[in-house]
Write a protein that holds these residues in place. Structure first.
Motif, PDB file in Angstrom:
ATOM      1  N   LEU A   1      46.370  34.658  34.749  1.00  0.00           N
ATOM      2  CA  LEU A   1      46.678  33.667  33.706  1.00  0.00           C
ATOM      3  C   LEU A   1      47.957  32.910  34.071  1.00  0.00           C
ATOM      4  CD1 LEU A   1      45.849  35.663  30.445  1.00  0.00           C
ATOM      5  CD2 LEU A   1      44.665  33.644  31.305  1.00  0.00           C
ATOM      6  N   GLU A   2      48.746  33.490  34.953  1.00  0.00           N
ATOM      7  CA  GLU A   2      50.012  32.862  35.316  1.00  0.00           C
ATOM      8  C   GLU A   2      49.944  32.067  36.620  1.00  0.00           C
ATOM      9  OE1 GLU A   2      52.775  36.101  35.264  1.00  0.00           O
ATOM     10  OE2 GLU A   2      52.320  36.573  33.167  1.00  0.00           O
ATOM     11  N   LEU A   3      48.776  32.028  37.243  1.00  0.00           N
ATOM     12  CA  LEU A   3      48.657  31.266  38.486  1.00  0.00           C
ATOM     13  C   LEU A   3      48.699  29.770  38.181  1.00  0.00           C
ATOM     14  CD1 LEU A   3      45.888  33.309  40.331  1.00  0.00           C
ATOM     15  CD2 LEU A   3      48.301  33.188  40.936  1.00  0.00           C
ATOM     16  N   THR A   4      49.474  29.041  38.979  1.00  0.00           N
ATOM     17  CA  THR A   4      49.606  27.595  38.797  1.00  0.00           C
ATOM     18  C   THR A   4      48.787  26.857  39.859  1.00  0.00           C
ATOM     19  OG1 THR A   4      51.449  27.508  40.346  1.00  0.00           O
ATOM     20  CG2 THR A   4      51.993  27.941  38.024  1.00  0.00           C
ATOM     21  N   ASP A   5      48.713  25.546  39.719  1.00  0.00           N
ATOM     22  CA  ASP A   5      48.030  24.744  40.741  1.00  0.00           C
ATOM     23  C   ASP A   5      48.714  24.937  42.094  1.00  0.00           C
ATOM     24  OD1 ASP A   5      47.329  21.877  38.564  1.00  0.00           O
ATOM     25  OD2 ASP A   5      46.274  23.794  38.872  1.00  0.00           O
ATOM     26  N   ALA A   6      50.019  25.066  42.078  1.00  0.00           N
ATOM     27  CA  ALA A   6      50.757  25.297  43.323  1.00  0.00           C
ATOM     28  C   ALA A   6      50.328  26.624  43.953  1.00  0.00           C
ATOM     29  CB  ALA A   6      52.258  25.298  43.050  1.00  0.00           C
ATOM     30  N   ASP A   7      50.140  27.648  43.123  1.00  0.00           N
ATOM     31  CA  ASP A   7      49.663  28.945  43.643  1.00  0.00           C
ATOM     32  C   ASP A   7      48.282  28.785  44.257  1.00  0.00           C
ATOM     33  OD1 ASP A   7      51.112  30.585  40.775  1.00  0.00           O
ATOM     34  OD2 ASP A   7      51.878  30.521  42.830  1.00  0.00           O
ATOM     35  N   ARG A   8      47.419  28.053  43.595  1.00  0.00           N
ATOM     36  CA  ARG A   8      46.058  27.892  44.130  1.00  0.00           C
ATOM     37  C   ARG A   8      46.088  27.102  45.447  1.00  0.00           C
ATOM     38  NH1 ARG A   8      44.999  28.248  38.586  1.00  0.00           N
ATOM     39  NH2 ARG A   8      43.848  30.209  38.289  1.00  0.00           N
ATOM     40  N   GLN A   9      47.037  26.207  45.548  1.00  0.00           N
ATOM     41  CA  GLN A   9      47.187  25.472  46.810  1.00  0.00           C
ATOM     42  C   GLN A   9      47.623  26.427  47.921  1.00  0.00           C
ATOM     43  OE1 GLN A   9      46.172  22.496  47.313  1.00  0.00           O
ATOM     44  NE2 GLN A   9      46.879  22.350  49.431  1.00  0.00           N
ATOM     45  N   ILE A  10      48.498  27.352  47.597  1.00  0.00           N
ATOM     46  CA  ILE A  10      48.919  28.363  48.586  1.00  0.00           C
ATOM     47  C   ILE A  10      47.714  29.173  49.051  1.00  0.00           C
ATOM     48  CG2 ILE A  10      50.179  30.553  48.823  1.00  0.00           C
ATOM     49  CD1 ILE A  10      52.375  29.322  47.015  1.00  0.00           C
ATOM     50  N   ILE A  11      46.888  29.583  48.101  1.00  0.00           N
ATOM     51  CA  ILE A  11      45.702  30.371  48.439  1.00  0.00           C
ATOM     52  C   ILE A  11      44.756  29.537  49.312  1.00  0.00           C
ATOM     53  CG2 ILE A  11      43.683  31.580  47.520  1.00  0.00           C
ATOM     54  CD1 ILE A  11      45.358  32.128  44.941  1.00  0.00           C
ATOM     55  N   PHE A  12      44.552  28.271  48.900  1.00  0.00           N
ATOM     56  CA  PHE A  12      43.662  27.376  49.659  1.00  0.00           C
ATOM     57  C   PHE A  12      44.124  27.261  51.106  1.00  0.00           C
ATOM     58  CE2 PHE A  12      40.514  23.950  49.712  1.00  0.00           C
ATOM     59  CZ  PHE A  12      40.885  23.256  50.867  1.00  0.00           C
ATOM     60  N   GLU A  13      45.410  26.986  51.280  1.00  0.00           N
ATOM     61  CA  GLU A  13      45.927  26.785  52.644  1.00  0.00           C
ATOM     62  C   GLU A  13      45.866  28.068  53.468  1.00  0.00           C
ATOM     63  OE1 GLU A  13      49.739  24.941  52.174  1.00  0.00           O
ATOM     64  OE2 GLU A  13      48.859  23.106  51.325  1.00  0.00           O
ATOM     65  N   ALA A  14      46.115  29.189  52.842  1.00  0.00           N
ATOM     66  CA  ALA A  14      46.062  30.463  53.571  1.00  0.00           C
ATOM     67  C   ALA A  14      44.649  30.715  54.094  1.00  0.00           C
ATOM     68  CB  ALA A  14      46.503  31.611  52.663  1.00  0.00           C
ATOM     69  N   VAL A  15      43.651  30.448  53.264  1.00  0.00           N
ATOM     70  CA  VAL A  15      42.269  30.635  53.697  1.00  0.00           C
ATOM     71  C   VAL A  15      41.899  29.601  54.763  1.00  0.00           C
ATOM     72  CG1 VAL A  15      39.841  30.661  52.987  1.00  0.00           C
ATOM     73  CG2 VAL A  15      41.585  31.628  51.481  1.00  0.00           C
TER      74      VAL A  15
END
Lengths: 174, 174, 174, 174
Positions: free
Chosen positions: A67-81
């Motif tokens: 619930l605390e993940l932000t768009d910036a966090d999702r971008q981090i996940i996207f780039e890592a993958v």
């Protein structure tokens, strides 16, 4: 996919990458603080206890309730993958916004199998869905050739066709 | 298998059949006899604890160590799978001769997904591979469309390309 | 206490009363609320799993973290113990203010054996001190004839000679 | 034993000695042999998980089912206890002949507290009486000043007044 005797199943020798982001699956209790926090990721311990032989690496990206993940966090996940060399990726994630993260990863589906998994009960609990779910995700990530999937409650879901039913506390196809 | 947004993953509404035959996975200790025997199958309890939503039925065929399975036993297993209506079948089985039973079932591969799974440590143990293995098998049986597979040590094996390495106590592709 | 062959240990037929007040020992995770709360008391389940034969009754007084217990709460606990017919009483309690409650109960020590116990890790956890601690408390409450005791970390403490060392997260004699 | 504020409970600083002899409590499954054997003693792991602070040493005397213990074995146990410096001794033992061994140790009761304990389910099992029983034994060995005791099913038994009821699979006072 029909396997004839000439074909072999996916090669377990190819390394798989596991990204951890937090969520209930890794919650631990700190008595000194009288509270629960997200602790060290448990998936490595679960895989070792199960004597899995495929090679894997575990990379912690963050430790957050989803619930605390932000768009910036999702971008981090996207780039890592996107940057990782493995064709097979598992992401442990809180269940509340797992579907949203799965949808963000859709562009990466063409060349990888990406499975998002979490649990409704912490892996450190005596009674938990965590160990089963990790096993299920490992089976799916090796069996399916490409795509992004959410695996919860013993089901394989397409990110565009699943919701978490918060009242019933389970994932359902829509 | 690439899933586009038009395709949905295998339908969890189709019932899956689980046949139990015995093996280490179901071993239990009877103190009164000072010995271990194969007890009631544990897979139902594992699936309930994991809150799986797909429908399944469990049918016990026998309770034997797989070293004690005879050709007649394998014929019983073959006929049970041949006659059952489910397209997706899991068989819990002792690990010592799991590969042999899988090979016997090869003719049934065209129209079903059949997964054989067991464990090296009983499901009733605190530390066990059983729960992970059951999860892994459930993931594979839903992800792969047809074929007979052996799932152990976090790998999907074709029955003609796997042996149990008894010294190392694990399954290996050959 | 020396037992000769003419003497028998405390009679397990006399009922023991267990009062539950909350604390870490009973914490459970509610995924829907993304938080941990004090759940149903676990001590009954622990005693059943251990096949204990002495008769016992369990009475829940409250469900609080012990940092939140008030003087009024301690009065409730005092009166419950004072009024109960059992000579042997166990109280499960949060560890942070267990010593304070034990001291409040001192006047009741003459005619009863009262043991306060809790745990630093919830009983619902896979790895926990809860089960051992409950066993330890049951042993002490039957072995000692009268008095109020705090049992943690495998030690028997007199309430006037113990503190919880919060940094080291253990109880120590002083 | 009434403890006033001037008296302190037994000193946890005095070392306790734990002798292990085998029994169900330490049984482990060896898949390679398709059988269960008595494995490394589990009591140390149980005490560490419970964060016990009293000092203890663990000495393995043998690894036998108690039905297989001979008079020579009991003599070994007797001498080990007689020679050890600790006043407080716990002996983990198979349950079938635990009472007999306890009776053999009677002459050593004057200067020591000796507690025999085992379990009906192995400590390595997910559901077991082992952890509770070990906690119970630790509580009793510290609370009682002298004597030989059998602790099972949450009861303290005098060796001359207890039998194992094999049909009901529990210990009973007689």
């Amino acid at each position: 996919m029909v396997l004839t005797s000439k074909e072999k199943p996916p090669n377990p020798e190819q390394m798989m990458t596991i990204f951890t982001t937090g969520g209930t699956i890794d919650k631990v209790y700190f008595d000194a603080k009288s509270e629960f926090e997200i602790g060290d990721p448990m998936i490595g311990e679960v895989l070792r206890e199960a004597n899995v032989t495929p090679t894997f690496e575990i990379r912690q990206l963050m430790r957050k309730d989803s619930l605390e993940l932000t768009d910036a966090d999702r971008q981090i996940i996207f780039e890592a993958v996107a940057e990782c060399a493995s064709e097979r990726v598992i992401i442990t994630h809180g269940t509340d916004t797992m579907v949203k993260t799965a949808q963000v990863l859709a562009p990466l589906a063409k060349q990888r199998t990406i499975v998002l998994v979490g649990s409704l009960s912490p892996a450190r609990f005596r009674n938990t869905d965590a160990v089963f779910n990790i096993g299920f995700a490992m089976g799916v990530v090796q069996a399916l050739s490409h795509g992004v999937f959410v695996t919860m409650n013993g089901c394989i879901f397409h990110p565009d066709h699943v919701v978490k039913n918060r009242t019933a506390n389970r994932f359902e196809a829509v």
